[in-house]
Design a protein around this motif. Structure first.
Motif, PDB file in Angstrom:
ATOM      1  N   ALA A 174      48.008  33.627  51.054  1.00 31.43           N
ATOM      2  CA  ALA A 174      49.229  32.912  50.668  1.00 31.43           C
ATOM      3  C   ALA A 174      49.055  31.425  50.932  1.00 31.43           C
ATOM      4  O   ALA A 174      48.400  31.028  51.889  1.00 31.43           O
ATOM      5  N   LEU A 175      49.624  30.635  50.051  1.00 31.64           N
ATOM      6  CA  LEU A 175      49.760  29.185  50.243  1.00 31.64           C
ATOM      7  C   LEU A 175      51.245  28.884  50.084  1.00 31.64           C
ATOM      8  O   LEU A 175      51.833  29.202  49.053  1.00 31.64           O
ATOM      9  N   ILE A 176      51.831  28.291  51.100  1.00 36.50           N
ATOM     10  CA  ILE A 176      53.255  27.985  51.037  1.00 36.50           C
ATOM     11  C   ILE A 176      53.450  26.498  51.285  1.00 36.50           C
ATOM     12  O   ILE A 176      53.049  25.975  52.323  1.00 36.50           O
ATOM     13  N   ASN A 177      54.026  25.849  50.310  1.00 33.91           N
ATOM     14  CA  ASN A 177      54.336  24.416  50.359  1.00 33.91           C
ATOM     15  C   ASN A 177      53.136  23.536  50.692  1.00 33.91           C
ATOM     16  O   ASN A 177      53.214  22.693  51.590  1.00 33.91           O
ATOM     17  N   PRO A 178      52.035  23.668  49.947  1.00 39.41           N
ATOM     18  CA  PRO A 178      50.959  22.703  50.151  1.00 39.41           C
ATOM     19  C   PRO A 178      51.443  21.329  49.692  1.00 39.41           C
ATOM     20  O   PRO A 178      52.374  21.241  48.884  1.00 39.41           O
ATOM     21  N   PRO A 179      50.855  20.252  50.191  1.00 45.15           N
ATOM     22  CA  PRO A 179      51.324  18.916  49.781  1.00 45.15           C
ATOM     23  C   PRO A 179      51.006  18.655  48.307  1.00 45.15           C
ATOM     24  O   PRO A 179      49.851  18.568  47.924  1.00 45.15           O
ATOM     25  N   LEU A 180      52.056  18.581  47.509  1.00 43.88           N
ATOM     26  CA  LEU A 180      51.928  18.300  46.076  1.00 43.88           C
ATOM     27  C   LEU A 180      52.877  17.174  45.705  1.00 43.88           C
ATOM     28  O   LEU A 180      53.951  17.054  46.288  1.00 43.88           O
ATOM     29  N   PRO A 181      52.516  16.366  44.719  1.00 43.35           N
ATOM     30  CA  PRO A 181      53.437  15.314  44.286  1.00 43.35           C
ATOM     31  C   PRO A 181      54.649  15.934  43.584  1.00 43.35           C
ATOM     32  O   PRO A 181      54.551  17.010  43.001  1.00 43.35           O
ATOM     33  N   THR A 182      55.770  15.262  43.671  1.00 44.79           N
ATOM     34  CA  THR A 182      56.969  15.763  42.995  1.00 44.79           C
ATOM     35  C   THR A 182      56.968  15.292  41.542  1.00 44.79           C
ATOM     36  O   THR A 182      56.353  14.290  41.197  1.00 44.79           O
ATOM     37  N   GLY A 183      57.651  16.056  40.700  1.00 46.67           N
ATOM     38  CA  GLY A 183      57.861  15.666  39.313  1.00 46.67           C
ATOM     39  C   GLY A 183      56.718  15.954  38.357  1.00 46.67           C
ATOM     40  O   GLY A 183      56.807  15.609  37.185  1.00 46.67           O
ATOM     41  N   VAL A 184      55.639  16.589  38.825  1.00 45.66           N
ATOM     42  CA  VAL A 184      54.508  16.877  37.947  1.00 45.66           C
ATOM     43  C   VAL A 184      54.802  18.163  37.173  1.00 45.66           C
ATOM     44  O   VAL A 184      55.061  19.208  37.763  1.00 45.66           O
ATOM     45  N   GLU A 185      54.766  18.073  35.849  1.00 50.82           N
ATOM     46  CA  GLU A 185      54.995  19.259  35.025  1.00 50.82           C
ATOM     47  C   GLU A 185      53.702  20.063  34.961  1.00 50.82           C
ATOM     48  O   GLU A 185      52.653  19.557  34.579  1.00 50.82           O
ATOM     49  N   ALA A 186      53.805  21.335  35.339  1.00 50.85           N
ATOM     50  CA  ALA A 186      52.625  22.196  35.361  1.00 50.85           C
ATOM     51  C   ALA A 186      52.441  22.896  34.030  1.00 50.85           C
ATOM     52  O   ALA A 186      53.375  23.493  33.497  1.00 50.85           O
ATOM     53  N   LYS A 187      51.231  22.800  33.512  1.00 53.75           N
ATOM     54  CA  LYS A 187      50.848  23.587  32.340  1.00 53.75           C
ATOM     55  C   LYS A 187      50.489  24.993  32.806  1.00 53.75           C
ATOM     56  O   LYS A 187      50.876  25.978  32.192  1.00 53.75           O
ATOM     57  N   THR A 188      49.750  25.056  33.921  1.00 50.28           N
ATOM     58  CA  THR A 188      49.368  26.324  34.527  1.00 50.28           C
ATOM     59  C   THR A 188      48.765  26.064  35.895  1.00 50.28           C
ATOM     60  O   THR A 188      48.769  24.926  36.381  1.00 50.28           O
ATOM     61  N   PHE A 189      48.250  27.100  36.518  1.00 54.75           N
ATOM     62  CA  PHE A 189      47.504  27.001  37.775  1.00 54.75           C
ATOM     63  C   PHE A 189      46.178  27.711  37.576  1.00 54.75           C
ATOM     64  O   PHE A 189      46.061  28.603  36.725  1.00 54.75           O
ATOM     65  N   ALA A 190      45.171  27.316  38.345  1.00 54.48           N
ATOM     66  CA  ALA A 190      43.850  27.926  38.250  1.00 54.48           C
ATOM     67  C   ALA A 190      43.225  28.004  39.635  1.00 54.48           C
ATOM     68  O   ALA A 190      43.623  27.285  40.551  1.00 54.48           O
ATOM     69  N   ILE A 191      42.232  28.889  39.764  1.00 54.07           N
ATOM     70  CA  ILE A 191      41.506  29.054  41.025  1.00 54.07           C
ATOM     71  C   ILE A 191      40.020  28.875  40.753  1.00 54.07           C
ATOM     72  O   ILE A 191      39.488  29.430  39.788  1.00 54.07           O
ATOM     73  N   THR A 192      39.367  28.087  41.618  1.00 53.84           N
ATOM     74  CA  THR A 192      37.914  27.944  41.568  1.00 53.84           C
ATOM     75  C   THR A 192      37.346  28.316  42.936  1.00 53.84           C
ATOM     76  O   THR A 192      38.074  28.397  43.928  1.00 53.84           O
ATOM     77  N   ILE A 193      36.035  28.523  42.963  1.00 47.25           N
ATOM     78  CA  ILE A 193      35.335  28.725  44.231  1.00 47.25           C
ATOM     79  C   ILE A 193      34.663  27.402  44.553  1.00 47.25           C
ATOM     80  O   ILE A 193      33.915  26.851  43.732  1.00 47.25           O
ATOM     81  N   GLU A 194      34.962  26.881  45.734  1.00 49.84           N
ATOM     82  CA  GLU A 194      34.503  25.550  46.130  1.00 49.84           C
ATOM     83  C   GLU A 194      33.811  25.604  47.488  1.00 49.84           C
ATOM     84  O   GLU A 194      33.903  26.599  48.201  1.00 49.84           O
ATOM     85  N   PRO A 195      33.144  24.498  47.867  1.00 50.95           N
ATOM     86  CA  PRO A 195      32.596  24.411  49.226  1.00 50.95           C
ATOM     87  C   PRO A 195      33.726  24.587  50.246  1.00 50.95           C
ATOM     88  O   PRO A 195      34.895  24.321  49.945  1.00 50.95           O
ATOM     89  N   ALA A 196      33.393  25.005  51.446  1.00 55.37           N
ATOM     90  CA  ALA A 196      34.398  25.329  52.468  1.00 55.37           C
ATOM     91  C   ALA A 196      35.419  24.218  52.702  1.00 55.37           C
ATOM     92  O   ALA A 196      36.577  24.501  52.995  1.00 55.37           O
ATOM     93  N   ALA A 197      35.024  22.972  52.569  1.00 53.73           N
ATOM     94  CA  ALA A 197      35.945  21.855  52.794  1.00 53.73           C
ATOM     95  C   ALA A 197      36.819  21.559  51.580  1.00 53.73           C
ATOM     96  O   ALA A 197      37.704  20.712  51.640  1.00 53.73           O
ATOM     97  N   GLY A 198      36.580  22.246  50.451  1.00 51.34           N
ATOM     98  CA  GLY A 198      37.348  21.984  49.242  1.00 51.34           C
ATOM     99  C   GLY A 198      36.755  20.818  48.462  1.00 51.34           C
ATOM    100  O   GLY A 198      35.776  20.208  48.881  1.00 51.34           O
ATOM    101  N   SER A 199      37.369  20.528  47.324  1.00 57.08           N
ATOM    102  CA  SER A 199      36.882  19.464  46.446  1.00 57.08           C
ATOM    103  C   SER A 199      38.056  18.652  45.921  1.00 57.08           C
ATOM    104  O   SER A 199      39.170  19.162  45.815  1.00 57.08           O
ATOM    105  N   ALA A 200      37.787  17.414  45.583  1.00 55.47           N
ATOM    106  CA  ALA A 200      38.825  16.557  44.991  1.00 55.47           C
ATOM    107  C   ALA A 200      39.062  16.884  43.528  1.00 55.47           C
ATOM    108  O   ALA A 200      40.119  16.607  42.973  1.00 55.47           O
ATOM    109  N   ALA A 201      38.043  17.491  42.890  1.00 59.36           N
ATOM    110  CA  ALA A 201      38.130  17.940  41.489  1.00 59.36           C
ATOM    111  C   ALA A 201      37.348  19.243  41.404  1.00 59.36           C
ATOM    112  O   ALA A 201      36.415  19.459  42.179  1.00 59.36           O
ATOM    113  N   PRO A 202      37.716  20.133  40.477  1.00 53.28           N
ATOM    114  CA  PRO A 202      36.986  21.396  40.368  1.00 53.28           C
ATOM    115  C   PRO A 202      35.490  21.166  40.145  1.00 53.28           C
ATOM    116  O   PRO A 202      35.098  20.323  39.338  1.00 53.28           O
TER     117      PRO A 202
END
Length: 162
Positions: free
Chosen positions: A125-153
């Protein structure tokens, strides 16, 4: 006699000062506890408002041809940037990898929406991660990234909202 009365008064004043200090400390602790409970209540209200808002957009993320299919549910409220994401049946990852959720806006680059690793049952579960307000979402996606995450997929999405 007057000396004894004065000594008794001093002892009484010292005891009252000690009791007053103890009461002030207790009031401060209760105030801090009340503040924390109020904060938790506001977070719970935001979560419920996101889940129940008629403006919230719901996305189901699925993987093809894998029984039991991994699945993700994203509930997003654009006006507040609030997101609740629940995943199930997610495969385990190597220790140096993590799943990263992405908000795919109607225009612009994907926005990182949080990292997660499933529990032994494949749930996360992810609950309330820091996201900007007002961004219209087309969809959501999941990638596999290095353990620290990435700034872009850095890889092709393994799951995309339908």
């Amino acid at each position: 006699m007057e000396w004894a009365a004065a000594a008794a008064a001093v002892v009484m004043i010292v005891l009252l000062l000690h009791q007053n200090t103890d009461l002030q400390r207790r009031v401060a602790a209760l105030d801090a506890h009340s503040t924390e409970q109020h904060k938790q209540l506001l977070e719970a209200k935001d979560l419920i408002a996101t889940l129940t808002s008629s403006d919230a957009v719901h996305f189901t993320l699925v993987a093809a041809k894998t029984p039991p299919q991994p699945q993700g549910k994203a509930v997003y409220l654009r006006s507040t940037g609030t997101l609740v994401f629940l995943a199930s049946n997610m495969p385990e990852l190597p220790p140096q990898k993590t799943y990263e959720l992405w908000l795919i806006p109607t225009s612009g680059a994907p926005i990182p929406a949080g990292l997660f690793r499933p529990d032994p049952h494949g749930s996360a579960a992810l609950i309330n991660p820091p996201l900007p307000t007002g961004v219209e979402a087309k969809t959501f996606a999941i990638t596999i990234e290095p353990a620290a995450g990435s700034a872009a997929p850095t890889s092709t999405p393994i799951m995309v909202g339908s």
